[in-house]
Design a protein around this motif. Structure first.
Motif, short mmCIF file in Angstrom:
data_model
loop_
_atom_site.label_atom_id
_atom_site.label_comp_id
_atom_site.label_asym_id
_atom_site.label_seq_id
_atom_site.Cartn_x
_atom_site.Cartn_y
_atom_site.Cartn_z
N LEU A 1 1.87 1.83 -3.62
CA LEU A 1 0.75 2.34 -4.41
C LEU A 1 0.49 3.80 -4.09
O LEU A 1 0.26 4.61 -4.99
N GLU A 2 0.54 4.17 -2.82
CA GLU A 2 0.34 5.57 -2.44
C GLU A 2 1.43 6.45 -3.04
O GLU A 2 1.16 7.56 -3.51
N GLN A 3 2.66 5.97 -3.04
CA GLN A 3 3.75 6.75 -3.62
C GLN A 3 3.57 6.92 -5.12
O GLN A 3 3.86 8.00 -5.66
N VAL A 4 3.08 5.91 -5.79
CA VAL A 4 2.83 6.02 -7.23
C VAL A 4 1.75 7.05 -7.50
O VAL A 4 1.89 7.89 -8.40
N VAL A 5 0.68 7.03 -6.74
CA VAL A 5 -0.42 7.98 -6.95
C VAL A 5 0.05 9.41 -6.66
O VAL A 5 -0.24 10.33 -7.43
N ILE A 6 0.79 9.61 -5.59
CA ILE A 6 1.28 10.94 -5.25
C ILE A 6 2.25 11.43 -6.32
O ILE A 6 2.21 12.59 -6.74
N THR A 7 3.15 10.56 -6.76
CA THR A 7 4.10 10.95 -7.80
C THR A 7 3.40 11.32 -9.09
O THR A 7 3.76 12.30 -9.75
N LEU A 8 2.39 10.55 -9.46
CA LEU A 8 1.63 10.85 -10.67
C LEU A 8 0.92 12.20 -10.55
O LEU A 8 0.93 13.00 -11.49
N ALA A 9 0.34 12.48 -9.39
CA ALA A 9 -0.34 13.77 -9.19
C ALA A 9 0.65 14.93 -9.27
O ALA A 9 0.35 15.97 -9.88
N SER B 1 0.82 -1.20 0.00
CA SER B 1 0.00 0.00 0.00
C SER B 1 0.85 1.25 0.00
O SER B 1 0.48 2.26 -0.59
#
Length: 68
Positions: A33-41, A30
């Motif tokens: 996944l959170e790091q991927v979402v934050i990086t994408l944003a 998790s």
């Protein structure tokens, strides 16, 4: 009798460690996944900022060319 108690204690301790490790590993993905979402944003926000700045510079450059 003491040998049986000691053996059961060792097995229960090992079992407890394995269960604790299993719960710790369950939450491992998790964070990724959170790091991927934050990086994408953040990447999308940076691209939007670059587009806005490029648009403002282009507008100012055309105003300077028309004024001169």
């Amino acid at each position: 009798m003491l040998n049986i108690i000691a053996t059961m204690h060792v097995f229960s301790s090992a079992f407890k460690q394995r269960v604790s490790a299993a719960y710790a590993d369950r939450e491992r993905g998790s964070v990724s996944l959170e790091q991927v979402v934050i990086t994408l944003a953040l990447l999308i926000a940076a691209a939007a900022a670059v587009a806005i700045i490029a648009n403002v510079i282009g507008n100012r450059a055309s105003q300077i060319e028309n004024a001169g």
